[in-house]
Design an enzyme around this catalytic site. Structure first.
Site, mmCIF file in Angstrom:
data_model
loop_
_atom_site.group_PDB
_atom_site.id
_atom_site.type_symbol
_atom_site.label_atom_id
_atom_site.label_comp_id
_atom_site.label_asym_id
_atom_site.label_seq_id
_atom_site.Cartn_x
_atom_site.Cartn_y
_atom_site.Cartn_z
ATOM 1 N N ARG A 103 -55.871 -34.481 45.264
ATOM 2 C CA ARG A 103 -56.777 -35.564 45.653
ATOM 3 C C ARG A 103 -55.978 -36.560 46.471
ATOM 4 N NH1 ARG A 103 -57.635 -39.141 40.001
ATOM 5 N NH2 ARG A 103 -55.423 -39.332 39.602
ATOM 6 N N GLU A 142 -58.540 -45.917 43.549
ATOM 7 C CA GLU A 142 -57.106 -46.242 43.643
ATOM 8 C C GLU A 142 -56.532 -45.981 45.035
ATOM 9 O OE1 GLU A 142 -55.060 -44.369 40.341
ATOM 10 O OE2 GLU A 142 -55.685 -45.962 39.002
ATOM 11 N N CYS A 148 -50.010 -40.640 56.126
ATOM 12 C CA CYS A 148 -50.105 -39.449 56.983
ATOM 13 C C CYS A 148 -49.181 -39.596 58.182
ATOM 14 C CB CYS A 148 -51.548 -39.273 57.442
ATOM 15 S SG CYS A 148 -51.766 -37.875 58.553
ATOM 16 N N CYS A 153 -52.226 -40.355 63.777
ATOM 17 C CA CYS A 153 -51.763 -41.556 63.072
ATOM 18 C C CYS A 153 -50.634 -42.218 63.858
ATOM 19 C CB CYS A 153 -51.307 -41.217 61.651
ATOM 20 S SG CYS A 153 -52.703 -40.897 60.537
ATOM 21 N N GLU A 294 -60.504 -49.083 34.388
ATOM 22 C CA GLU A 294 -59.973 -47.971 33.596
ATOM 23 C C GLU A 294 -58.977 -48.578 32.624
ATOM 24 O OE1 GLU A 294 -58.195 -44.845 35.947
ATOM 25 O OE2 GLU A 294 -59.809 -44.850 37.412
ATOM 26 N N GLN A 343 -56.592 -32.511 31.499
ATOM 27 C CA GLN A 343 -56.986 -32.059 30.159
ATOM 28 C C GLN A 343 -56.303 -32.852 29.053
ATOM 29 O OE1 GLN A 343 -55.640 -28.124 30.798
ATOM 30 N NE2 GLN A 343 -57.660 -27.261 31.176
HETATM 31 C C1 GAL Z 1 -56.012 -43.161 37.263
HETATM 32 C C2 GAL Z 1 -57.101 -42.552 38.113
HETATM 33 C C3 GAL Z 1 -58.045 -41.744 37.270
HETATM 34 C C4 GAL Z 1 -57.287 -40.813 36.391
HETATM 35 C C5 GAL Z 1 -56.315 -41.578 35.562
HETATM 36 C C6 GAL Z 1 -55.498 -40.671 34.681
HETATM 37 O O1 GAL Z 1 -54.927 -43.582 38.004
HETATM 38 O O2 GAL Z 1 -57.821 -43.539 38.807
HETATM 39 O O3 GAL Z 1 -58.890 -41.012 38.112
HETATM 40 O O4 GAL Z 1 -56.648 -39.894 37.195
HETATM 41 O O5 GAL Z 1 -55.440 -42.279 36.383
HETATM 42 O O6 GAL Z 1 -54.610 -39.857 35.409
HETATM 43 ZN ZN ZN Z 2 -53.048 -38.651 60.209
#
Ligand code: GAL
Ligand code: ZN
Length: 657
Positions: A103, A142, A148, A153, A294, A343
């Site tokens: 990601r 985040e 890049c 770029c 979070e 997980q």
């Molecule tokens: C954060 C992120 C979440 C999840 C969490 C645990 O940094 O925004 O999507 O990945 O960490 O890894």
């Molecule tokens: Zn680029």
């Protein structure tokens, strides 16, 4: 007050959704965050959108009184996007592109990616604008990575520089390209200054600023769409506290409020200084209260996981943030996923989906938050101290720390820890803030100081402020070039000192000094200035012969104020406790309470009243002598004198009088 969890209906069978929503409702949850990684669910192929899954999930949630924050899903591009537009994947320094399947791997200069990001944002905004339980948006997830290094770029970086400097002469002057024969004759000759240990530091600083600008622009495109199409909704983003890859002041400027992701459960239980400082940095981005989007709900990790929050800890972490100005509480995540890289990143519920201890603790916390909410509405932390937090200085010291291990956050932490231990709150502010409302300003490791900013600090002191700065202050100008003046440069007269020489103190070498009336001995490790007190008073004494004529700390009254300089990095916390005690006395600032080790106290106040938060960070009982009397709102008991807290215990006192 909104309280809830990050929820992924796309991870579970639909039969489970009403069970989850019912458990949330039972826990007193009234909000979830949805969809930040669900682009492919909502746009299974280019241009054809399908919101059926989220419509149904939203209606199940709605039936249980739960609102939702929707996310623009651009933190993970769908596989079809990566395979159809390979240039959407960011390029690494070695010229290869990221392999799809993780990601945060997009190039921010890819026209196709940007077009598709805007299109999915528009489609979502249109679709969810009037869904009754959608209340707001989180942009992406985040922001930060990746940097890049593709040709597009690079061309954009060159264009950004052209726009900034206008001419190559001025770029060459700003970067000091007379060094090593690095004069640039064409814009297209400019490379990525990717090796921050070897490339030109001025170029490195501009590259960091450019990357930050690029991400802020990307977010701005989404924000414009959301503002136009969803005028009833708020817009926020989940920031990462002390993360330094972006200028967070800029990223926050387009948003209604800041949210952040707080994961303070690592290693053995201890005092959560970083979560406290992180919260204050977050509050400082817009000078207003924030949300937790979070927060640790269980053992966390991707490959291996860490310790479990102990009984009481999930709750006390929440209260720490509340005490620092949080107005919304969302745990990551609702239920532990049975698939994928996370997980082992545990939620409130385990893999089994059972509502057990962590769920119960969150539920207890949620019901308490609802009870407190009417009291706290409109209240804020009111601080008489400001700490300057400056991304140019952060970045400049990342590029060249000067002495080993030096960083802005570490430098701030030395004083911040002492403030925390004395029960005194601080606001974290950008340079250029109007400081006149603060009695004391700390500017640790304030390294990049343009002349105009130096002048404003001088003015602050002369008109009555108390200022402290320290090692490596104002070494650099805004181009990351060294000022051509004897340190501390423009402010030599303000501080009444001259620093003709300085050095790292590393490799086991250490100096010793005494500070304070007790004459206690402290150790200098890391760095020292050789400060000559001209008009200033010398506040300590070096024991080492060749340093004996120099002052470790100085104090200088000027105009109506006082300027302090600390030219040493000291190992013992007690040194900073003593120094901060002297500064507080000078500024006439009273601690909120006299605190035992590991207990934090913060005051939130507003028109409705004053609320003293006391949080025990340690797993052992503590007792605090209250500076006031009032009603403890969680127990509805009148309290005065001593109050005792269990391990990880908390108290919220509505102050009387
Ligand atoms: C954060 C992120 C979440 C999840 C969490 C645990 O940094 O925004 O999507 O990945 O960490 O890894
Ligand atoms: Zn680029």
């Amino acid at each position: 007050m909104y309280v809830g969890a990050d929820y992924y209906p796309e991870h579970w069978n639909r039969e489970r959704w009403p069970i989850d929503a019912g458990l949330m409702k039972k826990a007193g949850f009234n909000v979830v965050r949805l969809a930040e990684f669900a682009w492919v669910n909502m746009e299974p192929q280019e241009g054809s959108y399908d919101f059926e899954l989220f419509d149904e999930a939203l209606s199940v949630l709605h039936a249980n009184g739960i609102s939702a924050i929707m996310c623009t899903p651009t933190a993970v591009m769908p596989a079809w996007l990566a395979s159809k537009y390979p240039e959407a994947l960011a390029m690494k320094g070695d010229g290869t592109r990221h392999v799809w399947g993780v990601r945060k791997d997009n190039c921010y200069c890819c026209d196709d990616y940007n077009r598709l990001s805007e299109a999915v944002t528009r489609a979502m905004a249109e679709h969810f604008a009037d869904v009754p339980n959608v209340i707001g948006w989180q942009t992406d997830n985040e922001f930060g990575a990746p940097t890049c290094m593709c040709d597009k770029c690079l061309a954009q970086f060159q264009a950004w520089l052209k726009d900034k400097y206008g001419s190559l002469d001025s770029l060459n002057a700003a970067w000091g390209t007379h060094f090593w024969g690095h004069r640039i004759k064409e814009w297209s000759e400019i490379p990525f200054p990717a090796d921050s240990n070897a490339h030109n530091p001025s170029a490195c600083l501009d590259w960091k600023r450019f990357h930050s600008w690029l991400v802020v622009e990307f977010q701005r495109d989404q924000v414009k769409i959301l503002r136009r199409m969803c005028p009833k909704h708020f817009i926020t983003h989940n920031f990462m506290g002390l993360f330094s890859g972006l200028d967070y002041y800029d990223l926050a400027s387009d948003l209604d409020f800041v949210s952040w992701d707080n994961y303070p459960v690592w290693g053995k239980p201890g005092i959560r200084y970083d979560a406290s400082l992180g919260a204050d940095v977050m509050r400082g981005l817009k000078g207003k209260n924030f949300w937790i989007m979070e927060q640790t709900a269980g053992p966390s990790g991707w490959g291996t996981f860490g310790r479990n929050p102990r009984p009481g800890e999930i709750r006390s972490i929440t209260y720490q943030q509340l005490a620092h100005g949080s107005d919304g509480q969302v745990w990551f995540r609702w239920r532990t996923c049975t698939a994928g890289r996370e997980q082992y990143w545990h939620g409130l519920l385990g893999h089994d989906g059972e509502p057990l201890r962590r769920y119960r603790e969150a539920a207890q916390t949620a019901s308490e938050l609802h009870k407190l909410a009417p009291h706290l509405a409109g209240t804020k932390v009111r601080a008489e101290i400001a700490i300057i937090y400056d991304y140019d200085s952060i970045w400049s010291l990342e590029i060249q720390p000067g002495y080993p291990e030096n960083s802005v956050v570490k430098a701030i932490g030395r004083y911040y820890g002492a403030l925390f231990r004395s029960g005194v709150a601080a606001d974290i502010v950008p340079p250029g803030t109007d400081l006149s409302k603060y009695r004391l300003v700390l500017a640790p490791a304030f390294h990049v100081v343009p002349d105009a900013v130096a002048d404003s600090l001088d003015e602050y002191v002369k008109s009555g402020g108390i200022l402290l700065t320290d090692c490596r202050f104002a070494v650099k100008d805004e181009n990351n070039l060294c000022h051509e003046r004897t340190l501390p440069g423009k402010l030599s007269d303000t501080f009444g000192i001259r620093i003709e020489e300085y050095e790292s103190v590393d490799g086991g070498a250490a100096y010793h000094l005494s500070y304070g009336a007790e004459g206690k001995e402290f150790t200098v490790e890391g760095y020292t200035d050789w400060v000559t007190a001209m008009d200033a008073e010398s506040m300590g004494k070096f024991y080492d012969g060749h340093l004996s004529s120099f002052a470790p700390v100085t104090r200088h009254g000027v105009g109506k104020g006082v300027a302090w300089y600390c030219g040493v990095v000291v190992t013992e916390e007690e040194f900073y406790d003593n120094l901060v005690r002297d500064l507080l006395r000078e500024a006439g600032i009273e601690p909120v309470a006299d605190l035992p080790n590991g207990v934090e106290a913060t005051m939130r106040e507003g028109e409705v009243g004053r609320f003293l938060f006391i949080v025990n960070h340690l797993d052992m009982a503590a007792s605090v002598s209250l500076p006031c009397q009032g009603t403890e709102l969680l127990t509805d008991k009148h309290v005065a004198g001593e109050i005792s807290l269990a391990g990880f215990g908390v108290a919220v006192v509505r102050v009387e009088g």
